[in-house]
Design a protein around this motif. Structure first.
Motif, PDB file in Angstrom:
ATOM      1  N   THR A 102       0.742  -1.299  -0.062  1.00  0.00           N
ATOM      2  CA  THR A 102      -0.146   0.054  -0.308  1.00  0.00           C
ATOM      3  C   THR A 102       1.424   1.285   0.239  1.00  0.00           C
ATOM      4  O   THR A 102       0.382   2.456  -0.474  1.00  0.00           O
ATOM      5  CB  THR A 102      -0.806   0.480   0.794  1.00  0.00           C
ATOM      6  OG1 THR A 102       0.156  -0.157   2.736  1.00  0.00           O
ATOM      7  CG2 THR A 102      -1.655  -0.975   0.814  1.00  0.00           C
ATOM      8  N   GLN A 103       2.046   1.315   0.321  1.00  0.00           N
ATOM      9  CA  GLN A 103       2.809   2.739   0.826  1.00  0.00           C
ATOM     10  C   GLN A 103       3.462   2.746  -1.221  1.00  0.00           C
ATOM     11  O   GLN A 103       3.248   3.998  -1.418  1.00  0.00           O
ATOM     12  CB  GLN A 103       4.448   2.040   1.222  1.00  0.00           C
ATOM     13  CG  GLN A 103       3.939   1.972   2.889  1.00  0.00           C
ATOM     14  CD  GLN A 103       2.930   2.864   2.970  1.00  0.00           C
ATOM     15  OE1 GLN A 103       3.164   3.997   3.423  1.00  0.00           O
ATOM     16  NE2 GLN A 103       1.872   2.371   3.120  1.00  0.00           N
ATOM     17  N   TYR A 104       3.100   2.456  -2.390  1.00  0.00           N
ATOM     18  CA  TYR A 104       3.750   2.473  -3.345  1.00  0.00           C
ATOM     19  C   TYR A 104       2.500   2.036  -4.696  1.00  0.00           C
ATOM     20  O   TYR A 104       2.559   2.094  -5.456  1.00  0.00           O
ATOM     21  CB  TYR A 104       4.751   2.516  -3.870  1.00  0.00           C
ATOM     22  CG  TYR A 104       4.888   0.729  -3.915  1.00  0.00           C
ATOM     23  CD1 TYR A 104       5.646  -0.086  -2.674  1.00  0.00           C
ATOM     24  CD2 TYR A 104       4.152  -0.268  -4.587  1.00  0.00           C
ATOM     25  CE1 TYR A 104       6.373  -0.792  -2.793  1.00  0.00           C
ATOM     26  CE2 TYR A 104       5.172  -1.674  -4.676  1.00  0.00           C
ATOM     27  CZ  TYR A 104       5.704  -2.175  -3.598  1.00  0.00           C
ATOM     28  OH  TYR A 104       6.004  -3.864  -3.802  1.00  0.00           O
ATOM     29  N   THR A 105       0.675   2.187  -4.039  1.00  0.00           N
ATOM     30  CA  THR A 105      -0.457   2.173  -4.642  1.00  0.00           C
ATOM     31  C   THR A 105      -1.292   2.493  -4.303  1.00  0.00           C
ATOM     32  O   THR A 105      -1.178   2.967  -2.902  1.00  0.00           O
ATOM     33  CB  THR A 105      -0.774   0.097  -4.957  1.00  0.00           C
ATOM     34  OG1 THR A 105      -0.818   0.114  -3.460  1.00  0.00           O
ATOM     35  CG2 THR A 105       0.906  -0.841  -5.262  1.00  0.00           C
ATOM     36  N   PRO A 106      -2.502   2.902  -5.048  1.00  0.00           N
ATOM     37  CA  PRO A 106      -2.569   4.033  -4.439  1.00  0.00           C
ATOM     38  C   PRO A 106      -4.197   2.913  -3.090  1.00  0.00           C
ATOM     39  O   PRO A 106      -5.378   3.628  -2.870  1.00  0.00           O
ATOM     40  CB  PRO A 106      -4.175   4.642  -5.474  1.00  0.00           C
ATOM     41  CG  PRO A 106      -3.779   3.319  -6.589  1.00  0.00           C
ATOM     42  CD  PRO A 106      -2.365   3.030  -6.177  1.00  0.00           C
ATOM     43  N   ALA A 107      -3.472   2.220  -2.951  1.00  0.00           N
ATOM     44  CA  ALA A 107      -4.727   1.110  -2.017  1.00  0.00           C
ATOM     45  C   ALA A 107      -4.435   1.316  -0.808  1.00  0.00           C
ATOM     46  O   ALA A 107      -3.902   2.439  -0.049  1.00  0.00           O
ATOM     47  CB  ALA A 107      -4.304  -0.194  -2.161  1.00  0.00           C
ATOM     48  N   SER A 108      -5.553   1.091   0.003  1.00  0.00           N
ATOM     49  CA  SER A 108      -5.424   1.956   1.775  1.00  0.00           C
ATOM     50  C   SER A 108      -5.592   1.103   2.726  1.00  0.00           C
ATOM     51  O   SER A 108      -5.410  -0.549   2.417  1.00  0.00           O
ATOM     52  CB  SER A 108      -7.153   1.981   1.895  1.00  0.00           C
ATOM     53  OG  SER A 108      -6.518   2.554   3.255  1.00  0.00           O
ATOM     54  N   MET A 109      -5.122   0.626   3.802  1.00  0.00           N
ATOM     55  CA  MET A 109      -4.939  -0.470   4.689  1.00  0.00           C
ATOM     56  C   MET A 109      -6.060  -0.477   5.385  1.00  0.00           C
ATOM     57  O   MET A 109      -5.824  -1.407   6.722  1.00  0.00           O
ATOM     58  CB  MET A 109      -3.448  -0.028   5.822  1.00  0.00           C
ATOM     59  CG  MET A 109      -2.033   0.056   5.432  1.00  0.00           C
ATOM     60  SD  MET A 109      -1.717  -1.952   5.338  1.00  0.00           S
ATOM     61  CE  MET A 109      -2.156  -2.393   6.941  1.00  0.00           C
ATOM     62  N   GLU A 110      -7.018  -0.081   5.013  1.00  0.00           N
ATOM     63  CA  GLU A 110      -8.194   0.064   6.474  1.00  0.00           C
ATOM     64  C   GLU A 110      -8.982  -0.990   5.889  1.00  0.00           C
ATOM     65  O   GLU A 110      -8.891  -1.226   5.179  1.00  0.00           O
ATOM     66  CB  GLU A 110      -8.536   1.088   6.512  1.00  0.00           C
ATOM     67  CG  GLU A 110      -8.339   2.649   6.686  1.00  0.00           C
ATOM     68  CD  GLU A 110      -8.011   2.504   8.671  1.00  0.00           C
ATOM     69  OE1 GLU A 110      -8.807   1.978   8.345  1.00  0.00           O
ATOM     70  OE2 GLU A 110      -6.502   2.534   8.386  1.00  0.00           O
TER      71      GLU A 110
END
Length: 110
Positions: A102-110
């Motif tokens: 998630t640090q280099y994609t537009p994803a979320s950790m939530e």
């Protein structure tokens, strides 16, 4: 003298890893020479890029988890706040891998 031996062993391990990378590069060149189809070359290059991203994500995730295991003076780490030590190694790895991804994609950790 034991420190010298440990240092020597570490250098030997790094040299072996570099040899492996050389083999991968040679294999990559061989595959490019053997393929005559442009589609095959594109699929091979895409696969190679994906493998590099996965290896980098693995290394970042493992490093982040190792950092989280350290108990510092600033209080509890992210590992203890997330109660990850209560889970098995697979869950810990997947959580750390997911964070790294998630640090280099537009994803979320939530």
């Amino acid at each position: 003298s034991s420190i010298f031996r440990a240092s020597k062993s570490a250098r030997a391990m790094r040299a072996i890893r570099l040899l492996r990378l050389g083999k991968v590069s040679a294999l990559s060149s061989l595959m490019e020479q053997l393929t005559s189809s442009e589609v095959t070359v594109m699929v091979f290059e895409l696969t190679k890029s994906l493998v590099v991203v996965l290896i980098c994500t693995h290394m970042i995730g493992c490093a982040w988890f190792a950092i989280g295991l350290q108990v510092g003076e600033q209080g509890p780490s992210w590992v203890s706040k997330a109660n990850l030590l209560d889970y098995d190694k697979t869950y810990q790895y997947i959580t750390s891998f997911h964070w790294a991804l998630t640090q280099y994609t537009p994803a979320s950790m939530e």
